[in-house]
Design an enzyme around this catalytic site. Sequence first.
Site, PDB file in Angstrom:
ATOM      1  N   LYS A   1      16.958  13.149   6.253  1.00 22.70           N
ATOM      2  CA  LYS A   1      16.469  14.164   7.200  1.00 22.70           C
ATOM      3  C   LYS A   1      17.416  15.364   7.240  1.00 22.70           C
ATOM      4  O   LYS A   1      16.971  16.523   7.221  1.00 22.70           O
ATOM      5  CB  LYS A   1      16.341  13.559   8.606  1.00 22.70           C
ATOM      6  CG  LYS A   1      15.210  12.555   8.750  1.00 22.70           C
ATOM      7  CD  LYS A   1      15.279  11.837  10.102  1.00 22.70           C
ATOM      8  CE  LYS A   1      14.224  10.749  10.186  1.00 22.70           C
ATOM      9  NZ  LYS A   1      14.286   9.976  11.424  1.00 22.70           N
TER      10      LYS A   1
ATOM     11  N   GLN B   1      17.600   8.562  16.120  1.00 23.32           N
ATOM     12  CA  GLN B   1      17.152   7.577  15.133  1.00 23.32           C
ATOM     13  C   GLN B   1      16.982   6.205  15.777  1.00 23.32           C
ATOM     14  O   GLN B   1      17.888   5.692  16.433  1.00 23.32           O
ATOM     15  CB  GLN B   1      18.165   7.492  13.984  1.00 23.32           C
ATOM     16  CG  GLN B   1      17.775   6.533  12.873  1.00 23.32           C
ATOM     17  CD  GLN B   1      16.521   6.983  12.125  1.00 23.32           C
ATOM     18  OE1 GLN B   1      16.308   8.160  11.917  1.00 23.32           O
ATOM     19  NE2 GLN B   1      15.711   6.021  11.721  1.00 23.32           N
TER      20      GLN B   1
ATOM     21  N   ASP C   1       9.955  13.839  17.357  1.00 26.82           N
ATOM     22  CA  ASP C   1       9.321  12.567  16.981  1.00 26.82           C
ATOM     23  C   ASP C   1       8.006  12.365  17.718  1.00 26.82           C
ATOM     24  O   ASP C   1       7.263  11.422  17.415  1.00 26.82           O
ATOM     25  CB  ASP C   1      10.253  11.381  17.282  1.00 26.82           C
ATOM     26  CG  ASP C   1      11.036  10.932  16.045  1.00 26.82           C
ATOM     27  OD1 ASP C   1      10.553  11.172  14.921  1.00 26.82           O
ATOM     28  OD2 ASP C   1      12.113  10.336  16.212  1.00 26.82           O
TER      29      ASP C   1
END
Length: 253
Positions: A53, A97, A120
């Site tokens: 990422k 994460q 997200d």
Amino acid sequence: MTTVIDGKIAAASVIEAVKVAAGGLETETGVKTGLAVVIVGDDSASHAYVNSKSKMAKECGFKSIQHTLPAETTQEELAGLVQSLNEDPSIHGILVQLPLPKHLDSDAIIQSIRPDKDVDGLHVVNAGKLATGDLSTGLISCTPAGAMLLVRRIHGEDLSGLNAVVIGRSNLFGKPMAQLLLNANATVTTAHSRTRDLASVARGADILVAAVGRPEMVKADWIKPGATVIDVGINRIAAPERGEGKSRLVGDV
């Protein structure tokens, strides 16, 4: 005959569009897109994802910040970092994460991210906007958004008259995937581990999306001829044929 959808071509088109948009924003306004990624602990798969990422963010011209915290980080310490990123005007997106170490309350952390920085798409505001059909102001989880991109390469924008089956009901993928398919006018069934006779449910799908995290669970005879299959599973299984201790990656299909 099986036709493999070329995900790399789709990815390249997205990356190019993001680069152009980020460059245009910086040229017109002087604002450099800022993405902060937070990782806690030493899970090797999570570190691989985060490194990918961060590398992609830099490639697209973003300001890319990575916060790597030890496994023993407390809830208060992590919450404090998220709050500081919420308040940082140079950061426009925050990725925490998952999974977090077991002693941390993941949901509390996710819900503390400002909805407009929750890239997200897991905050209840963004999930709610997707559920009510507001795809323009909410943020959508990237994996179902990418899966929809592949589906539309085959079927176009309007999925009217098509039966879609999503196997999996996670907040990160299964639920938003079902909502995106529904929004595109597909008739959608959400299946999961408690679904009775899952194989026959899958056989009714024109579009079958598998995201359960169970290696090769969906068999060939579960899929009707001509169906579009999107396999989101990433599972590592033992591969003794490659040597002692070796493994290989397989999907859910």
